[in-house]
Design a protein around this motif. Sequence first.
Motif, PDB file in Angstrom:
ATOM      1  N   ARG A  10       0.483  -1.492   0.438  1.00  0.00           N
ATOM      2  CA  ARG A  10      -0.075   0.031   0.299  1.00  0.00           C
ATOM      3  C   ARG A  10       0.966   1.283  -0.169  1.00  0.00           C
ATOM      4  O   ARG A  10       1.579   1.437   1.027  1.00  0.00           O
ATOM      5  CB  ARG A  10      -0.915   0.224   1.334  1.00  0.00           C
ATOM      6  N   VAL A  11       0.864   2.449  -0.714  1.00  0.00           N
ATOM      7  CA  VAL A  11       1.287   3.203  -1.014  1.00  0.00           C
ATOM      8  C   VAL A  11       0.498   4.467  -0.298  1.00  0.00           C
ATOM      9  O   VAL A  11       1.219   5.603   0.755  1.00  0.00           O
ATOM     10  CB  VAL A  11       1.809   3.428  -2.440  1.00  0.00           C
ATOM     11  N   GLU A  50      -4.700   3.929  -2.561  1.00  0.00           N
ATOM     12  CA  GLU A  50      -3.366   3.332  -3.764  1.00  0.00           C
ATOM     13  C   GLU A  50      -2.517   2.094  -3.135  1.00  0.00           C
ATOM     14  O   GLU A  50      -1.535   2.459  -2.422  1.00  0.00           O
ATOM     15  CB  GLU A  50      -3.026   4.928  -3.949  1.00  0.00           C
ATOM     16  N   TRP A  51      -1.990   1.272  -4.734  1.00  0.00           N
ATOM     17  CA  TRP A  51      -0.987   0.876  -4.468  1.00  0.00           C
ATOM     18  C   TRP A  51      -0.708   0.486  -5.210  1.00  0.00           C
ATOM     19  O   TRP A  51      -0.471   0.426  -6.339  1.00  0.00           O
ATOM     20  CB  TRP A  51      -2.131  -1.395  -4.097  1.00  0.00           C
ATOM     21  N   GLU A  52       1.150  -0.042  -4.703  1.00  0.00           N
ATOM     22  CA  GLU A  52       2.340  -0.436  -5.651  1.00  0.00           C
ATOM     23  C   GLU A  52       2.296  -2.261  -6.126  1.00  0.00           C
ATOM     24  O   GLU A  52       2.462  -2.806  -4.724  1.00  0.00           O
ATOM     25  CB  GLU A  52       3.739  -0.075  -5.394  1.00  0.00           C
ATOM     26  N   ARG A  84       5.446  -4.040  -7.716  1.00  0.00           N
ATOM     27  CA  ARG A  84       6.268  -4.307  -8.353  1.00  0.00           C
ATOM     28  C   ARG A  84       7.035  -5.708  -8.459  1.00  0.00           C
ATOM     29  O   ARG A  84       7.254  -6.382  -8.203  1.00  0.00           O
ATOM     30  CB  ARG A  84       8.113  -3.948  -6.552  1.00  0.00           C
ATOM     31  N   THR A 113      -6.024  -6.457  -3.569  1.00  0.00           N
ATOM     32  CA  THR A 113      -6.325  -4.565  -2.810  1.00  0.00           C
ATOM     33  C   THR A 113      -7.654  -4.468  -2.456  1.00  0.00           C
ATOM     34  O   THR A 113      -7.708  -4.128  -1.858  1.00  0.00           O
ATOM     35  CB  THR A 113      -5.835  -3.590  -4.320  1.00  0.00           C
ATOM     36  N   SER A 155       7.582  -1.319 -12.324  1.00  0.00           N
ATOM     37  CA  SER A 155       5.987  -1.329 -11.516  1.00  0.00           C
ATOM     38  C   SER A 155       5.498  -0.914 -11.524  1.00  0.00           C
ATOM     39  O   SER A 155       5.700  -0.143 -12.241  1.00  0.00           O
ATOM     40  CB  SER A 155       7.024  -0.494  -9.361  1.00  0.00           C
ATOM     41  N   ARG A 183       1.401   1.292 -10.841  1.00  0.00           N
ATOM     42  CA  ARG A 183       0.796   1.398  -9.708  1.00  0.00           C
ATOM     43  C   ARG A 183      -1.195   1.002  -9.359  1.00  0.00           C
ATOM     44  O   ARG A 183      -1.560   0.999 -10.665  1.00  0.00           O
ATOM     45  CB  ARG A 183       0.461   3.140  -9.614  1.00  0.00           C
ATOM     46  N   GLY A 198      -4.733   2.111  -8.780  1.00  0.00           N
ATOM     47  CA  GLY A 198      -6.172   3.015  -8.329  1.00  0.00           C
ATOM     48  C   GLY A 198      -7.250   2.318  -8.123  1.00  0.00           C
ATOM     49  O   GLY A 198      -7.992   2.050  -9.590  1.00  0.00           O
ATOM     50  N   SER A 250       1.018   2.532 -15.748  1.00  0.00           N
ATOM     51  CA  SER A 250       2.307   2.625 -15.274  1.00  0.00           C
ATOM     52  C   SER A 250       2.950   3.853 -16.443  1.00  0.00           C
ATOM     53  O   SER A 250       1.625   3.941 -17.575  1.00  0.00           O
ATOM     54  CB  SER A 250       3.390   1.096 -15.798  1.00  0.00           C
TER      55      SER A 250
END
Length: 293
Positions: free
Chosen positions: A167-168, A172-174, A176, A225, A251, A253, A255, A270
């Motif tokens: 989680r960023v 919103e998450w990432e 990688r 997510t 990576s 994102r 959302g 991305s």
Amino acid sequence: MTGWEPHTVITEEYLDPAPVAALQALLDTREKPVGTGDPLPPLWHWVALPRWPESGSIGADGHPVRGGFLPPVDLPRRMFAGGDVRFGGDLTIGSTVRREARVVSVTPKAGRSGRLVVVVVEIRLSADSGSPAVVERQDLIYRAPGPGTAQPPAPASVDPAAPPLHRVHDGEWELRTDPTLLMRFSAATANAHRIHYDWPYATGVEGYPGLVVHGPLMTLALAETIRLDKSDTGPARLRHRNLAPLFCPGSARIGRHADSDADLAVALTSPADPAGDLRTHTILHADFPALGD
């Protein structure tokens, strides 16, 4: 495809806790683990019910030779293009599941990049009650190879302490990716397709600019997510579509995605170019049960 006919394959399969634990270790979200006796999270059947073909049945691309369950399409580049998953009940980790799979349609088409074939597969998973707990449609696309002009990738600059899915900010998450993640997901899902781990094959034979992140991995990350952000209730239906490949290392994102016909939609994006424009790779639409259902 002379001589090939679609047919239904029915198997009884153990919903093994070991690959479930492997996926939890791979995603490393630090959430409460699930195990024997717990309901299987949405889309985790892709990992919990891996299908290991005999080595002698593997083709040049790492998939089983076509002409058995899947039609003998003569185009080399196979893509997991999306699908639709409906949930009618729970699958319990550690139980036996009845799996029914059939090819619904095989449709030749002409695309912008040339000839392609769309294959639609239906999979039904039933628990002890006999009624389907999961009804899934998978859309597979076969294409001609790309030009194969790739250069070796530069090492990715990532935080080694950060888990692959994290989680960023709120909502919103990432995700990688690196070659190790792709290799481990291939192993967890019994997926021997070489575009995910064999860089010379992916670039020189199928013409990609690098290793290709699995379509199911991108979709599953989106579903995770939703599960972790909205843990009070599970979805009744998930519809997913892969729009563009994501290449490794790198990576992306995750959302919210504006959508009018779903309770919740999330997208994996991305940067498409140095100007900062975004490319959407995968969209997942989630429909939740109405109150009182």
